[in-house]
Design a protein around this motif. Sequence first.
Motif, PDB file in Angstrom:
ATOM      1  N   CYS A 231      -4.813  10.614   0.592  1.00 54.94           N
ATOM      2  CA  CYS A 231      -4.320   9.314   1.048  1.00 54.94           C
ATOM      3  C   CYS A 231      -5.305   8.237   0.593  1.00 54.94           C
ATOM      4  CB  CYS A 231      -4.242   9.355   2.581  1.00 54.94           C
ATOM      5  SG  CYS A 231      -3.310   8.032   3.300  1.00 54.94           S
ATOM      6  N   ASN A 232      -4.790   7.094   0.111  1.00 61.32           N
ATOM      7  CA  ASN A 232      -5.708   6.044  -0.342  1.00 61.32           C
ATOM      8  C   ASN A 232      -6.235   5.227   0.839  1.00 61.32           C
ATOM      9  OD1 ASN A 232      -3.904   3.870   0.230  1.00 61.32           O
ATOM     10  ND2 ASN A 232      -2.862   4.216  -1.702  1.00 61.32           N
TER      11      ASN A 232
ATOM     12  N   ALA B 148      -6.168   2.603   6.225  1.00 58.48           N
ATOM     13  CA  ALA B 148      -6.386   1.400   7.034  1.00 58.48           C
ATOM     14  C   ALA B 148      -5.150   1.083   7.870  1.00 58.48           C
ATOM     15  CB  ALA B 148      -6.748   0.222   6.129  1.00 58.48           C
ATOM     16  N   GLU B 149      -3.980   1.194   7.263  1.00 57.22           N
ATOM     17  CA  GLU B 149      -2.741   0.941   8.001  1.00 57.22           C
ATOM     18  C   GLU B 149      -2.565   1.947   9.136  1.00 57.22           C
ATOM     19  OE1 GLU B 149       0.231   1.085   4.943  1.00 57.22           O
ATOM     20  OE2 GLU B 149      -0.428  -0.812   4.055  1.00 57.22           O
ATOM     21  N   LEU B 150      -2.849   3.212   8.865  1.00 56.79           N
ATOM     22  CA  LEU B 150      -2.683   4.255   9.876  1.00 56.79           C
ATOM     23  C   LEU B 150      -3.658   4.091  11.042  1.00 56.79           C
ATOM     24  CD1 LEU B 150      -2.167   7.335   7.527  1.00 56.79           C
ATOM     25  CD2 LEU B 150      -0.446   6.291   9.027  1.00 56.79           C
TER      26      LEU B 150
ATOM     27  N   ALA C 172      -6.651  -0.863  11.097  1.00 57.44           N
ATOM     28  CA  ALA C 172      -7.933  -1.491  10.800  1.00 57.44           C
ATOM     29  C   ALA C 172      -7.845  -2.125   9.413  1.00 57.44           C
ATOM     30  CB  ALA C 172      -9.047  -0.450  10.837  1.00 57.44           C
ATOM     31  N   SER C 173      -8.838  -2.931   9.097  1.00 57.27           N
ATOM     32  CA  SER C 173      -8.844  -3.547   7.768  1.00 57.27           C
ATOM     33  C   SER C 173      -9.318  -2.529   6.733  1.00 57.27           C
ATOM     34  CB  SER C 173      -9.767  -4.765   7.756  1.00 57.27           C
ATOM     35  OG  SER C 173     -11.120  -4.362   7.810  1.00 57.27           O
ATOM     36  N   LYS C 174      -8.945  -2.786   5.496  1.00 57.98           N
ATOM     37  CA  LYS C 174      -9.375  -1.914   4.407  1.00 57.98           C
ATOM     38  C   LYS C 174     -10.898  -1.933   4.291  1.00 57.98           C
ATOM     39  CE  LYS C 174      -8.631  -1.025  -0.482  1.00 57.98           C
ATOM     40  NZ  LYS C 174      -8.012  -1.477  -1.717  1.00 57.98           N
TER      41      LYS C 174
ATOM     42  N   LYS D  81      -7.811   1.414  -9.631  1.00 59.87           N
ATOM     43  CA  LYS D  81      -8.107   0.638  -8.427  1.00 59.87           C
ATOM     44  C   LYS D  81      -8.027   1.476  -7.156  1.00 59.87           C
ATOM     45  CE  LYS D  81      -6.624  -3.878 -10.055  1.00 59.87           C
ATOM     46  NZ  LYS D  81      -5.714  -5.000  -9.809  1.00 59.87           N
ATOM     47  N   GLU D  82      -7.262   2.532  -7.187  1.00 56.54           N
ATOM     48  CA  GLU D  82      -7.005   3.328  -5.985  1.00 56.54           C
ATOM     49  C   GLU D  82      -8.159   4.291  -5.711  1.00 56.54           C
ATOM     50  OE1 GLU D  82      -3.098   5.438  -4.359  1.00 56.54           O
ATOM     51  OE2 GLU D  82      -3.946   6.443  -6.111  1.00 56.54           O
TER      52      GLU D  82
END
Length: 153
Positions: free
Chosen positions: A51-52, A57-59, A62-64, A89-90
């Motif tokens: 998972c990236n 962060a979404e899960l 929280a912020s990236k 980028k990932e």
Amino acid sequence: MKKPYGFRPMIDHLARIQKVSDALPRNYGIDIPLKTDEIHLLDLIDKHPDCNLTTLAELMWASKMVISGLARRLESKGLLTVVQGRNKKELVCQLTERGKIAVDTHDAYHRMENVYLSEKMEQYTDEEIQLVERVLADYATYLEEYARDATIL
């Protein structure tokens, strides 16, 4: 006449207890103390392999940037690796063997906690449990309504 109850103080008290508990580092079988947010990130990585950071962060709501910092801290502890994903980028996270041991120990803790709490729940009547469920549902409804329209007055 009904006695006025201090709902807010009760919720605040529970929140303080949870906050103090979450801040305490715990050893999850690897001799490296971890805070709650750290073990929960490891747990998410275990449940969502490759998972990236954006999805993590979404899960975790929280912020990236926060997740990136947590991931780097856990990487420095030797519990995960951060590698390049499908594009340049990932970034994706993978658990190390020690990270997997920590997650397995954390899962065992939750299984033990569920047994303990289930035994405690047996001490209450169905009516008492229903009352607590109602109070929590009412509070959840209030929070959902407040989230939709955060104007105070």
